[in-house]
Scaffold this active site. Structure first.
Site, PDB file in Angstrom:
ATOM      1  N   ASN A   1       0.819  -1.216   0.000  1.00 36.48           N
ATOM      2  CA  ASN A   1       0.000   0.000   0.000  1.00 36.48           C
ATOM      3  C   ASN A   1       0.856   1.270   0.000  1.00 36.48           C
ATOM      4  OD1 ASN A   1      -1.942  -1.914   0.151  1.00 36.48           O
ATOM      5  ND2 ASN A   1      -2.670  -1.391   2.210  1.00 36.48           N
TER       6      ASN A   1
ATOM      7  N   THR B   1     -15.416  37.022 -32.760  1.00 35.63           N
ATOM      8  CA  THR B   1     -16.212  36.585 -31.606  1.00 35.63           C
ATOM      9  C   THR B   1     -17.428  35.893 -32.200  1.00 35.63           C
ATOM     10  OG1 THR B   1     -17.556  38.584 -31.444  1.00 35.63           O
ATOM     11  CG2 THR B   1     -15.497  38.597 -30.204  1.00 35.63           C
ATOM     12  N   HIS B   2     -17.912  34.871 -31.525  1.00 39.83           N
ATOM     13  CA  HIS B   2     -19.022  34.053 -32.060  1.00 39.83           C
ATOM     14  C   HIS B   2     -18.675  33.497 -33.444  1.00 39.83           C
ATOM     15  CE1 HIS B   2     -21.482  35.992 -28.879  1.00 39.83           C
ATOM     16  NE2 HIS B   2     -20.805  37.074 -29.240  1.00 39.83           N
TER      17      HIS B   2
ATOM     18  N   SER C   1      -6.815  11.583 -48.759  1.00 34.88           N
ATOM     19  CA  SER C   1      -8.025  10.770 -48.678  1.00 34.88           C
ATOM     20  C   SER C   1      -7.807   9.487 -49.470  1.00 34.88           C
ATOM     21  CB  SER C   1      -9.206  11.557 -49.262  1.00 34.88           C
ATOM     22  OG  SER C   1     -10.206  10.674 -49.729  1.00 34.88           O
TER      23      SER C   1
ATOM     24  N   LYS D   1      -7.791  15.724 -51.794  1.00 27.93           N
ATOM     25  CA  LYS D   1      -7.874  16.133 -50.389  1.00 27.93           C
ATOM     26  C   LYS D   1      -6.519  16.234 -49.689  1.00 27.93           C
ATOM     27  CE  LYS D   1     -11.082  16.686 -48.218  1.00 27.93           C
ATOM     28  NZ  LYS D   1     -12.024  15.741 -47.604  1.00 27.93           N
TER      29      LYS D   1
ATOM     30  N   ASN E   1      -5.968  16.729 -45.635  1.00 21.02           N
ATOM     31  CA  ASN E   1      -6.815  16.840 -44.446  1.00 21.02           C
ATOM     32  C   ASN E   1      -6.022  17.188 -43.193  1.00 21.02           C
ATOM     33  OD1 ASN E   1      -9.206  16.211 -45.819  1.00 21.02           O
ATOM     34  ND2 ASN E   1      -8.808  14.013 -45.648  1.00 21.02           N
TER      35      ASN E   1
ATOM     36  N   GLU F   1      -7.335  17.707 -35.961  1.00 16.69           N
ATOM     37  CA  GLU F   1      -8.604  17.089 -35.544  1.00 16.69           C
ATOM     38  C   GLU F   1      -8.400  16.109 -34.398  1.00 16.69           C
ATOM     39  OE1 GLU F   1     -11.094  17.033 -39.737  1.00 16.69           O
ATOM     40  OE2 GLU F   1      -9.589  15.501 -39.370  1.00 16.69           O
TER      41      GLU F   1
ATOM     42  N   TYR G   1      -6.457   1.929   2.380  1.00 13.96           N
ATOM     43  CA  TYR G   1      -6.325   1.388   1.024  1.00 13.96           C
ATOM     44  C   TYR G   1      -7.498   0.455   0.681  1.00 13.96           C
ATOM     45  CZ  TYR G   1      -4.687  -1.200  -3.015  1.00 13.96           C
ATOM     46  OH  TYR G   1      -4.596  -1.765  -4.255  1.00 13.96           O
TER      47      TYR G   1
ATOM     48  N   GLN H   1      -6.351   0.250  -7.555  1.00 16.38           N
ATOM     49  CA  GLN H   1      -5.529  -0.292  -8.648  1.00 16.38           C
ATOM     50  C   GLN H   1      -5.974   0.290  -9.999  1.00 16.38           C
ATOM     51  OE1 GLN H   1      -3.846  -4.353  -8.447  1.00 16.38           O
ATOM     52  NE2 GLN H   1      -5.170  -4.798 -10.206  1.00 16.38           N
TER      53      GLN H   1
ATOM     54  N   LYS I   1      -4.004   3.572 -12.253  1.00 17.86           N
ATOM     55  CA  LYS I   1      -2.811   3.671 -13.101  1.00 17.86           C
ATOM     56  C   LYS I   1      -3.111   3.794 -14.586  1.00 17.86           C
ATOM     57  CE  LYS I   1      -0.731   1.170  -9.607  1.00 17.86           C
ATOM     58  NZ  LYS I   1      -2.120   1.059  -9.175  1.00 17.86           N
TER      59      LYS I   1
HETATM   60  N1  ARG Z   1      -1.386  -3.625  -7.346  1.00 13.43           N
HETATM   61  C1  ARG Z   1      -1.935  -2.964  -6.223  1.00 13.43           C
HETATM   62  C2  ARG Z   1      -2.392  -1.555  -6.626  1.00 13.43           C
HETATM   63  O1  ARG Z   1      -2.077  -1.133  -7.662  1.00 13.43           O
HETATM   64  C3  ARG Z   1      -0.909  -2.852  -5.163  1.00 13.43           C
HETATM   65  C4  ARG Z   1      -1.450  -2.739  -3.802  1.00 13.43           C
HETATM   66  C5  ARG Z   1      -2.080  -4.001  -3.357  1.00 13.43           C
HETATM   67  N2  ARG Z   1      -2.416  -3.905  -1.954  1.00 13.43           N
HETATM   68  C6  ARG Z   1      -3.231  -4.766  -1.371  1.00 13.43           C
HETATM   69  N3  ARG Z   1      -3.447  -4.538  -0.106  1.00 13.43           N
HETATM   70  N4  ARG Z   1      -3.844  -5.702  -2.014  1.00 13.43           N
HETATM   71  O2  ARG Z   1      -3.070  -0.881  -5.916  1.00 13.43           O
END
Ligand code: ARG
Length: 405
Positions: free
Chosen positions: A97, A142-143, A256, A262, A264, A269, A296, A301, A304
């Protein structure tokens, strides 16, 4: 073998294992750095000998992404496995954690630094283009209706202002990510006499469970992408035959598959589209963290993936826009012709009357009446200088000084 096989002896169902596993290989270098710090603390507390510390350092330095294995629950488990026998000592006084929070904070801090550098590179191109066309007149809108004359330099300096605040947001997000959660353990620290890390977060429950630093990063990404989407939209408009203010460079335009004529503005975009995805990531992580009880929870998880992809998208968007803007050509003739529209000087005409003593509302009505009757004649064909003392050239010099500071 999991880090917790001592507690759950019989094998997990494979569906459960697949569900629990983290897709976090990108965290590896940061977790290695956090583990190095933790090993130093264990050594300082007399819990690792000099030789063991040296072995940990050597083994950590040798760990590469190819060493990760599908049998690892996450990158933290992989590192403990790859450390070999000495790895059985490394987890004293820490939990995944505080480990994941430490590694993720290092990751976000680094991603912020990278964003600052990429924004600076892109802003340098914006400033160069602003300088090259500092005095090129263009209609301001503007607009999305023609409003008053400005210059290309003045317009591009508006982009530079947005980018400067974006840089500041990433600097501030880096500062939020910097404090260390090490020592928080699972949630309540440890009985081991480990020295606290420098710049330690004060509360262990908070240290392992809050992800506001990641939200700050995603917010900074989202605002920056929203700025890039605005300038992407302007480049799209300017590249149309209707506006014709710019010609797209072959290095950053697409053709295109069917229509031979074309060219583009896909880069502009896609830059516009990426802002939507960026916003989704921010709201997604906010929804994940809302309502989580201390400390925690495995929900975390989910933090990420959005951050990893935000980093990739911002890097790619700025790099591609940099090429586009570096090579795009402004059509000065077309811009001059558009700026000759006398109606762009209607406000100037009203203000000339004000200088002669007419109340502004009367002047406004008088000019509007002339426009309706088709008798309006612009006071002068010359484009007005950019507002502010010193005009666009001084603004440019100011901006350059700030960007290099
Ligand atoms: N892979 C877990 C995460 O990204 C790590 C922490 C896991 N901790 C636990 N108490 N299960 O959060």
């Amino acid at each position: 073998m999991t880090l917790w096989s001592g507690r759950v002896e019989s094998g997990l169902a494979s569906e459960v294992w697949e569900f629990l596993k983290a897709d976090d290989a990108e965290l590896l270098p940061y977790d290695l750095a956090a583990t190095r710090l933790h090993a130093g603390r264990l050594h300082a507390a007399g819990l690792l000998t000099d030789d063991e510390l040296a072995e940990v350092a050597e083994r950590l330095a040798a760990i590469a992404p190819e060493d990760l294995d599908p049998s690892d629950e996450d990158v933290h488990s992989a590192i403990e496995r790859l450390l070999g026998p000495v790895g059985r000592k490394i987890h004293a006084g820490r939990s995944r954690n505080d480990q994941v929070a430490a590694a993720f904070r290092l990751y976000v801090e680094d991603a912020c630094r990278e964003a600052v550098d990429a924004i600076e590179r892109f802003a340098a191109v914006v400033l160069d283009r602003a300088e090259a066309d500092a005095d090129t007149p263009m209609p301001g809108y503007t607009h999305l209706q023609r409003a008053q004359p400005v210059t290309v330099g003045h317009h591009l300096l508006a982009w530079a202002e947005m980018l400067e605040r974006d840089r500041e947001r990433f600097r501030s997000a880096a500062g939020q990510a910097a404090p260390s959660p090490l020592g928080a353990g699972a949630l309540a620290g440890s009985t081991l006499p480990l020295p606290p890390p420098a710049n330690r977060l004060r509360n262990s429950l908070d240290a392992v469970s809050d992800r506001d630093f990641a939200l700050d990063y995603l917010y900074a990404c989202t605002v920056c992408h929203s700025h890039l989407s605005r300038l992407g939209e302007e480049l799209c408009l300017w590249a149309t035959s209707e506006f014709g203010f710019v010609r797209l460079p072959e290095a950053a335009a697409t053709g295109s598959s069917m229509m031979p004529q074309k060219l583009n503005p896909d880069v502009a975009e896609l830059a516009r589209g990426k802002a939507g995805t960026a916003l989704g990531r921010l709201t997604g992580l906010l929804a994940v963290v809302k309502g989580l009880p201390l400390a925690y929870d495995r929900d975390l998880q989910e933090d990420k993936a959005p951050v990893f992809s935000a980093r990739r998208d911002l890097r790619a968007t700025l790099a591609a826009l940099e090429v586009l803007l570096e090579e795009i050509e402004f059509d000065r003739e077309r811009l001059a012709q558009a700026t000759r529209d006398p109606l762009l000087l209607a406000t100037d005409a009203a203000e000339a009357l004000v200088l002669e003593g007419t109340p502004f509302r009367d002047a406004h009505e008088q000019v509007a009446a002339e426009i309706r009757a088709g008798t309006f004649a612009a006071p002068s064909a010359a484009p007005r200088p950019a507002p502010g003392p010193g005009g666009v050239h001084e603004a440019l010099a100011d901006a350059r000084a700030r960007w290099s500071g």
